[in-house]
Design a protein around this motif. Structure first.
Motif, PDB file in Angstrom:
ATOM      1  N   LYS A  10      34.975  13.606  93.333  1.00 51.04           N
ATOM      2  CA  LYS A  10      35.729  13.117  94.481  1.00 51.04           C
ATOM      3  C   LYS A  10      35.704  11.598  94.519  1.00 51.04           C
ATOM      4  O   LYS A  10      34.656  10.979  94.394  1.00 51.04           O
ATOM      5  CB  LYS A  10      35.141  13.682  95.771  1.00 51.04           C
ATOM      6  N   ILE A  11      36.869  10.995  94.699  1.00 48.81           N
ATOM      7  CA  ILE A  11      36.958   9.547  94.823  1.00 48.81           C
ATOM      8  C   ILE A  11      36.720   9.172  96.280  1.00 48.81           C
ATOM      9  O   ILE A  11      37.449   9.606  97.173  1.00 48.81           O
ATOM     10  CB  ILE A  11      38.335   9.042  94.353  1.00 48.81           C
ATOM     11  N   ASP A  12      35.679   8.390  96.539  1.00 42.81           N
ATOM     12  CA  ASP A  12      35.299   7.992  97.896  1.00 42.81           C
ATOM     13  C   ASP A  12      35.789   6.567  98.139  1.00 42.81           C
ATOM     14  O   ASP A  12      35.259   5.616  97.562  1.00 42.81           O
ATOM     15  CB  ASP A  12      33.784   8.083  98.062  1.00 42.81           C
ATOM     16  N   ALA A  13      36.793   6.429  98.990  1.00 38.43           N
ATOM     17  CA  ALA A  13      37.377   5.110  99.268  1.00 38.43           C
ATOM     18  C   ALA A  13      36.611   4.356 100.342  1.00 38.43           C
ATOM     19  O   ALA A  13      37.011   3.258 100.730  1.00 38.43           O
ATOM     20  CB  ALA A  13      38.829   5.264  99.692  1.00 38.43           C
ATOM     21  N   THR A  14      35.501   4.920 100.822  1.00 40.52           N
ATOM     22  CA  THR A  14      34.734   4.263 101.896  1.00 40.52           C
ATOM     23  C   THR A  14      33.506   3.540 101.383  1.00 40.52           C
ATOM     24  O   THR A  14      32.871   2.794 102.131  1.00 40.52           O
ATOM     25  CB  THR A  14      34.300   5.297 102.948  1.00 40.52           C
ATOM     26  N   VAL A  15      33.145   3.755 100.121  1.00 40.22           N
ATOM     27  CA  VAL A  15      31.950   3.139  99.538  1.00 40.22           C
ATOM     28  C   VAL A  15      32.360   2.361  98.295  1.00 40.22           C
ATOM     29  O   VAL A  15      33.002   2.913  97.396  1.00 40.22           O
ATOM     30  CB  VAL A  15      30.904   4.207  99.163  1.00 40.22           C
ATOM     31  N   PRO A  16      32.021   1.068  98.201  1.00 44.31           N
ATOM     32  CA  PRO A  16      32.383   0.291  97.015  1.00 44.31           C
ATOM     33  C   PRO A  16      31.722   0.861  95.761  1.00 44.31           C
ATOM     34  O   PRO A  16      30.633   1.435  95.829  1.00 44.31           O
ATOM     35  CB  PRO A  16      31.836  -1.109  97.321  1.00 44.31           C
ATOM     36  N   THR A  17      32.385   0.700  94.637  1.00 43.51           N
ATOM     37  CA  THR A  17      31.765   1.017  93.354  1.00 43.51           C
ATOM     38  C   THR A  17      31.836  -0.217  92.462  1.00 43.51           C
ATOM     39  O   THR A  17      32.749  -1.039  92.581  1.00 43.51           O
ATOM     40  CB  THR A  17      32.457   2.189  92.634  1.00 43.51           C
ATOM     41  N   ALA A  18      30.870  -0.329  91.542  1.00 40.75           N
ATOM     42  CA  ALA A  18      30.858  -1.468  90.635  1.00 40.75           C
ATOM     43  C   ALA A  18      32.120  -1.492  89.779  1.00 40.75           C
ATOM     44  O   ALA A  18      32.680  -2.560  89.505  1.00 40.75           O
ATOM     45  CB  ALA A  18      29.609  -1.411  89.755  1.00 40.75           C
ATOM     46  N   ALA A  19      32.589  -0.315  89.356  1.00 38.90           N
ATOM     47  CA  ALA A  19      33.784  -0.253  88.505  1.00 38.90           C
ATOM     48  C   ALA A  19      35.012  -0.787  89.238  1.00 38.90           C
ATOM     49  O   ALA A  19      35.815  -1.539  88.670  1.00 38.90           O
ATOM     50  CB  ALA A  19      34.024   1.189  88.045  1.00 38.90           C
ATOM     51  N   PRO A 109      34.583   8.821  89.156  1.00 39.11           N
ATOM     52  CA  PRO A 109      35.687   9.764  88.978  1.00 39.11           C
ATOM     53  C   PRO A 109      37.049   9.095  88.847  1.00 39.11           C
ATOM     54  O   PRO A 109      37.954   9.632  88.208  1.00 39.11           O
ATOM     55  CB  PRO A 109      35.610  10.650  90.228  1.00 39.11           C
ATOM     56  N   MET A 110      37.225   7.913  89.437  1.00 33.53           N
ATOM     57  CA  MET A 110      38.504   7.216  89.304  1.00 33.53           C
ATOM     58  C   MET A 110      38.724   6.778  87.858  1.00 33.53           C
ATOM     59  O   MET A 110      39.856   6.802  87.360  1.00 33.53           O
ATOM     60  CB  MET A 110      38.576   6.015  90.245  1.00 33.53           C
ATOM     61  N   VAL A 111      37.652   6.386  87.176  1.00 35.12           N
ATOM     62  CA  VAL A 111      37.772   6.017  85.763  1.00 35.12           C
ATOM     63  C   VAL A 111      38.266   7.206  84.957  1.00 35.12           C
ATOM     64  O   VAL A 111      39.138   7.082  84.086  1.00 35.12           O
ATOM     65  CB  VAL A 111      36.419   5.516  85.217  1.00 35.12           C
ATOM     66  N   LEU A 112      37.729   8.374  85.253  1.00 32.44           N
ATOM     67  CA  LEU A 112      38.123   9.580  84.542  1.00 32.44           C
ATOM     68  C   LEU A 112      39.613   9.868  84.729  1.00 32.44           C
ATOM     69  O   LEU A 112      40.339  10.136  83.766  1.00 32.44           O
ATOM     70  CB  LEU A 112      37.285  10.758  85.045  1.00 32.44           C
ATOM     71  N   VAL A 113      40.081   9.794  85.976  1.00 29.39           N
ATOM     72  CA  VAL A 113      41.482  10.097  86.279  1.00 29.39           C
ATOM     73  C   VAL A 113      42.421   9.111  85.584  1.00 29.39           C
ATOM     74  O   VAL A 113      43.362   9.497  84.882  1.00 29.39           O
ATOM     75  CB  VAL A 113      41.722  10.087  87.800  1.00 29.39           C
TER      76      VAL A 113
END
Length: 272
Positions: A10-19, A109-113
Motif C-alpha cells: 500500500k502506498i501511504d501518502a501521509t508518511v514521507p519516504t526516502a525514495a 511499493p511506489m517504486v515497484l509500481v
C-alpha cells in the motif's frame, strides 16, 4: 532480519519516504506534499541537500558507465534503487552493451509500481520488492535467478541507501555487505556510499528528523570511518573513498559539492 518478511504493497501518502523525497530533490513528480514538506524542513538545517542528491545521481551514472565500459561488468544488482528517473542504471549499462542485465530492489511499493510499468518492455531488467537487508530473498528471487549469473562477476550497488538502516550486528550495513560479498565471485564490485558528516549536531538532527518523519524507516548519518569499514579486504578502485562528486568526474568543470555540512561519501570496492 526475518527472511521473506512481508512488505506493505500500500502506498501511504501521509508518511514521507526516502525514495519519494529523493525523487523530489531530483525534480521528479512521483512524490506527495508530505515528502516535499519534509524536504523543506530538512533544507533549513542542511541546505545543500538538493545539490547533494543531484551529485549523487551523477556519481551513480558515472560509476555504472565506468564499470560497464572499463571493467566489463554486464550484471548489476541495485539495492534501494529508488524511483525511476532519467539515465537509470539499465539505460547507462545497456547503452554500452544492450545485453547488460539489471535487477532493481526497493521496499517502497511506489517504486515497484512505477518501475514495473517503465520496464515491462525490457526483458533484461526487473524490479523486485524486498528489504535490502534480506539477502536470501533478493538472491533467490526468480527474477534475480533469471537475470543474474552468480558464477560471473556482478556489480552490486548500495548507492546512498545504508543511512536508511540502523546499526545492528545481524542487519546493519557491515553485516549486509559481508553476507552479499560471500555470495559473489572474485572480480565482483560493490558500490557503496552514504550520507556522512563531521558535525555531530548535523548527524543528530538529520538522524532524528528523518527517523521521526519516516516513522522509523531510517538508520543514521555516519562518519567517513564507518563507511571505510565496509570496504575492508577489498581492492578500492581509484580514486579511493571520496566525496562522490570527485569520483572520476567527467570533466574539470563538472559540478562539485560546494557545501560541507554533510556529504555523500564512498566509492567502489572489488573483491579479490
Amino acid at each position: 532480519m526475518e527472511s521473506g518478511k512481508r512488505l506493505s504493497t500500500k502506498i501511504d501518502a501521509t508518511v514521507p519516504t526516502a525514495a519519494r523525497m529523493y525523487d523530489h530533490y531530483l525534480g521528479g513528480k512521483d512524490n506527495y506534499a508530505v515528502d516535499r514538506a519534509a524536504c523543506e524542513e530538512l533544507d533549513k538545517v542542511v541546505p545543500s541537500t538538493r545539490a547533494l542528491a543531484l551529485n549523487n545521481r551523477r556519481f551513480l551514472q558515472r560509476v555504472v558507465g565506468t564499470l560497464a565500459r572499463d571493467y566489463g561488468m554486464r550484471q548489476f544488482l541495485d539495492h534501494g534503487s529508488g524511483l525511476p528517473t532519467q539515465n537509470n542504471v539499465h539505460q547507462v549499462a545497456q547503452q554500452i552493451d544492450p545485453a547488460s542485465r539489471v535487477v532493481y530492489v526497493d521496499n517502497d511499493p511506489m517504486v515497484l509500481v512505477h518501475g514495473r510499468a517503465l520496464l515491462e518492455q525490457n526483458e533484461r531488467t526487473a524490479v523486485i520488492q524486498a528489504d535490502l537487508r534480506d539477502t536470501e530473498v533478493i538472491f533467490s528471487h526468480p527474477d534475480t535467478q533469471r537475470l543474474i549469473d552468480f558464477s560471473q562477476p556482478v556489480a552490486v550497488l548500495f548507492n546512498s541507501v545504508f543511512h536508511c538502516i540502523p546499526d545492528s550486528d545481524s542487519d546493519g550495513p557491515l553485516a549486509v555487505v559481508r553476507r552479499v560479498a560471500e555470495r559473489l565471485v572474485p572480480g565482483s564490485c560493490l558500490v557503496m556510499c552514504q550520507l556522512v558528516s563531521d558535525d555531530p549536531e548535523v548527524r543528530d538532527f538529520v538522524t532524528n528528523f528523518m527517523d521521526q518523519a519516516t516513522q522509523g524507516h531510517w538508520g543514521r548519518v555516519r562518519q567517513e570511518q564507518d563507511v571505510a569499514e565496509w570496504f575492508e579486504g577489498m581492492e578500492i578502485l581509484e580514486p579511493g573513498l571520496v566525496e562522490v562528486s570527485t569520483w572520476r568526474p567527467d570533466s574539470e568543470v563538472a559540478p562539485r559539492q560546494l557545501t560541507q555540512e554533510w556529504i555523500e561519501f564512498g566509492g567502489v570496492g572489488r573483491l579479490r
